[in-house]
Write an enzyme that holds these catalytic residues in place. Structure first.
Site, PDB file in Angstrom:
ATOM      1  CB  SER A   1       1.284   4.377  -5.266  1.00 15.91           C
ATOM      2  OG  SER A   1       0.530   3.323  -4.692  1.00 15.91           O
TER       3      SER A   1
ATOM      4  CE1 TYR B   1      -2.550   4.476  -8.832  1.00 13.74           C
ATOM      5  CE2 TYR B   1      -1.579   2.829  -7.390  1.00 13.74           C
ATOM      6  CZ  TYR B   1      -2.048   4.106  -7.604  1.00 13.74           C
ATOM      7  OH  TYR B   1      -2.004   5.027  -6.581  1.00 13.74           O
TER       8      TYR B   1
ATOM      9  CB  THR C   1      -5.991   7.117   1.195  1.00 14.72           C
ATOM     10  OG1 THR C   1      -4.563   6.969   1.193  1.00 14.72           O
ATOM     11  CG2 THR C   1      -6.359   8.266   2.106  1.00 14.72           C
TER      12      THR C   1
END
Length: 160
Positions: A55, A67, A99
């Protein structure tokens, strides 16, 4: 692919933290291990390709520290696997940006989602198909000389 808590560290429950570690770090490690075993790791290693999903949160700051940290672990895993299993196995990663149409993306508040698009260089919504196309490119022989690279697919939203 992954789990996003969407909260500051102090606001996450232990269960939410464990879910992110499980989905974002443990599963890619276990899937890579299984794939390498099927390629014959430890004996006559056949050629193969691993493309991890990291990511852009792993490459910059993240509003969700767990995350960001778990996706940074995937980026580290990518580099380590490339070092240990090359030249037979090429290992790369794709680091998507926000996204909106994904399961994670639809949970982002509308004003924040709009900001991601407005702040991108393309001013367009990032499509899952764009991420998938990069993964497919890295899997095939056109990318035979590419390994240990993390490609950002983010519409230029995260300039460093």
């Amino acid at each position: 692919a992954g789990a996003l808590g969407g909260k500051h560290l102090h606001a996450l429950t232990l269960e939410e933290i464990e879910l992110q570690i499980q989905m974002n770090t443990r599963l890619p490690i276990l899937m890579s291990r299984e794939f390498l075993l099927r390629l014959g790791a430890g004996a006559a290693l056949r050629e193969g390709v691993i493309v991890n999903i990291s990511s852009v949160s792993a490459l910059s700051t993240s509003s969700d520290p767990v995350y960001g940290a778990t996706k940074a672990a995937v980026s580290g895993l990518t580099r380590c696997l490339a070092l240990h299993y090359g030249p037979n196995v090429r290992v790369n990663a794709v680091a998507p940006g926000f996204t909106p149409s994904t399961e994670m993306g639809v949970k982002v508040p509308a004003d924040r989602a709009k900001g991601y698009i407005e702040n991108s260089l393309t001013k367009k919504e990032l499509l899952p198909e764009s991420v998938a196309e990069m993964v497919c490119y890295l899997m095939f022989n056109k990318a035979i000389n590419i390994t240990v690279v993390t490609y950002e697919v983010c519409n230029g939203t995260y300039l460093r």
